[in-house]
Design a protein around this motif. Structure first.
Motif, PDB file in Angstrom:
ATOM      1  N   MET A   1      59.206  74.704  68.006  1.00 37.24           N
ATOM      2  CA  MET A   1      58.854  73.833  66.891  1.00 37.24           C
ATOM      3  C   MET A   1      59.976  72.824  66.677  1.00 37.24           C
ATOM      4  N   SER A   2      59.648  71.533  66.716  1.00 42.26           N
ATOM      5  CA  SER A   2      60.667  70.517  66.545  1.00 42.26           C
ATOM      6  C   SER A   2      60.634  69.861  65.172  1.00 42.26           C
ATOM      7  N   LYS A   3      59.514  69.949  64.472  1.00 42.61           N
ATOM      8  CA  LYS A   3      59.404  69.286  63.180  1.00 42.61           C
ATOM      9  C   LYS A   3      58.435  70.053  62.291  1.00 42.61           C
ATOM     10  N   VAL A   4      58.807  70.211  61.039  1.00 43.48           N
ATOM     11  CA  VAL A   4      57.929  70.836  60.055  1.00 43.48           C
ATOM     12  C   VAL A   4      56.779  69.877  59.747  1.00 43.48           C
ATOM     13  N   LEU A   5      55.599  70.392  59.542  1.00 40.57           N
ATOM     14  CA  LEU A   5      54.446  69.587  59.179  1.00 40.57           C
ATOM     15  C   LEU A   5      54.722  68.879  57.851  1.00 40.57           C
ATOM     16  N   SER A   6      54.616  67.561  57.841  1.00 41.56           N
ATOM     17  CA  SER A   6      54.863  66.774  56.629  1.00 41.56           C
ATOM     18  C   SER A   6      53.682  66.878  55.676  1.00 41.56           C
ATOM     19  N   PRO A   7      53.950  66.760  54.359  1.00 40.97           N
ATOM     20  CA  PRO A   7      52.852  66.785  53.393  1.00 40.97           C
ATOM     21  C   PRO A   7      51.964  65.547  53.538  1.00 40.97           C
ATOM     22  N   LYS A   8      50.782  65.622  52.972  1.00 38.66           N
ATOM     23  CA  LYS A   8      49.848  64.490  52.981  1.00 38.66           C
ATOM     24  C   LYS A   8      50.358  63.367  52.069  1.00 38.66           C
ATOM     25  N   TYR A   9      50.874  63.712  50.899  1.00 35.23           N
ATOM     26  CA  TYR A   9      51.443  62.746  49.965  1.00 35.23           C
ATOM     27  C   TYR A   9      52.217  63.491  48.886  1.00 35.23           C
ATOM     28  N   MET A  10      53.023  62.751  48.109  1.00 31.94           N
ATOM     29  CA  MET A  10      53.715  63.359  46.982  1.00 31.94           C
ATOM     30  C   MET A  10      52.764  63.359  45.793  1.00 31.94           C
ATOM     31  N   ALA A  11      52.518  64.514  45.215  1.00 32.24           N
ATOM     32  CA  ALA A  11      51.477  64.650  44.195  1.00 32.24           C
ATOM     33  C   ALA A  11      51.950  64.344  42.775  1.00 32.24           C
ATOM     34  N   HIS A  12      53.083  64.908  42.370  1.00 30.46           N
ATOM     35  CA  HIS A  12      53.510  64.730  40.985  1.00 30.46           C
ATOM     36  C   HIS A  12      54.986  65.067  40.822  1.00 30.46           C
ATOM     37  N   ILE A  13      55.496  64.720  39.654  1.00 33.09           N
ATOM     38  CA  ILE A  13      56.837  65.128  39.250  1.00 33.09           C
ATOM     39  C   ILE A  13      56.710  65.881  37.934  1.00 33.09           C
ATOM     40  N   VAL A  14      57.691  66.724  37.662  1.00 27.91           N
ATOM     41  CA  VAL A  14      57.731  67.466  36.402  1.00 27.91           C
ATOM     42  C   VAL A  14      59.090  67.186  35.757  1.00 27.91           C
ATOM     43  N   LEU A  15      59.048  66.809  34.497  1.00 29.20           N
ATOM     44  CA  LEU A  15      60.272  66.525  33.754  1.00 29.20           C
ATOM     45  C   LEU A  15      60.389  67.478  32.573  1.00 29.20           C
ATOM     46  N   LYS A  16      61.578  68.059  32.407  1.00 25.47           N
ATOM     47  CA  LYS A  16      61.883  68.862  31.222  1.00 25.47           C
ATOM     48  C   LYS A  16      62.400  67.899  30.157  1.00 25.47           C
ATOM     49  N   THR A  17      62.059  68.148  28.910  1.00 22.09           N
ATOM     50  CA  THR A  17      62.456  67.252  27.837  1.00 22.09           C
ATOM     51  C   THR A  17      62.676  68.025  26.536  1.00 22.09           C
ATOM     52  N   PRO A  18      63.597  67.550  25.701  1.00 19.77           N
ATOM     53  CA  PRO A  18      63.719  68.156  24.373  1.00 19.77           C
ATOM     54  C   PRO A  18      62.718  67.555  23.386  1.00 19.77           C
ATOM     55  N   ASP A  19      62.016  66.460  23.771  1.00 17.24           N
ATOM     56  CA  ASP A  19      61.114  65.765  22.849  1.00 17.24           C
ATOM     57  C   ASP A  19      59.828  65.367  23.571  1.00 17.24           C
ATOM     58  N   LEU A  20      58.898  66.305  23.675  1.00 22.37           N
ATOM     59  CA  LEU A  20      57.638  66.070  24.382  1.00 22.37           C
ATOM     60  C   LEU A  20      56.872  64.885  23.800  1.00 22.37           C
ATOM     61  N   LYS A  21      56.817  64.798  22.494  1.00 18.03           N
ATOM     62  CA  LYS A  21      56.034  63.734  21.854  1.00 18.03           C
ATOM     63  C   LYS A  21      56.540  62.350  22.273  1.00 18.03           C
TER      64      LYS A  21
END
Length: 187
Positions: free
Chosen positions: A1-21
């Protein structure tokens, strides 16, 4: 194996926050997004056909983003044309959201913003028509001596478009000589 299978696309990001609103309101406004699901602790936001592009988790007491630390520098969202990038700029400006840095990197024309927690967001448009042209520019001497780019004024870009200057001409990066990472406003 020379390369890991790449994802189809980047789906999302997740951010932690002290102020959701505040963060949920900002990203809904900034991206023209809506919540697919939201409560007092979580929000799943999208602006297209993906079920969520940004998830937000409220964790009370968290400090805001420490700009001088290891980790994610920014997230980027692409537009199809320079006119679309600048239309979104004008719409955000009318809502009181202004970029913290505007730059022609060479491969992209980019406007950087900052959310309420201090996370940076890049909005960009490709400056070249093809990936091959972009790769050739990035392999060249001009990019070698200046991988950061040239600061731009979005109002000047708008003025040029309104005067009929072709977007392809506006997107050409002028040669300003050597410029390194120390010229980025937050480094």
């Amino acid at each position: 194996m020379s390369k890991v299978l790449s994802p189809k696309y980047m789906a999302h990001i997740v951010l932690k926050t002290p102020d959701l609103k505040a963060m949920s309101s900002f990203y809904k406004t900034f991206l023209g997004a809506h919540a697919n699901w939201e409560n007092e602790q979580l929000a799943f936001l999208t602006y297209d056909d993906e079920h969520h592009r940004i998830a937000l988790i409220e964790i009370p007491g968290l400090p805001t983003n420490a700009q001088k630390s290891a980790g994610l520098d920014h997230i980027a969202f692409a537009y199809g044309t320079l006119d679309d990038l600048l239309t979104a700029y004008k719409q955000r400006k009318a809502l009181g959201i202004l970029p913290v840095w505007s730059v022609n990197h060479g491969p992209t024309m980019s406007l950087y913003y900052q959310d309420p927690d201090g996370n940076r967001i890049e909005t960009q448009v490709d400056n070249f028509e093809t990936v091959e042209e972009t790769n050739a520019f990035m392999a060249g001497q001009e990019f070698l001596k200046n991988p950061i780019g040239v600061d731009v004024d979005p109002e000047e870009l708008i003025r040029k478009l309104e005067e009929g200057v072709p977007g392809s001409e506006i997107r050409k990066r002028p040669d300003v000589g050597v410029r390194g990472p120390e010229s980025v406003p937050w480094y």
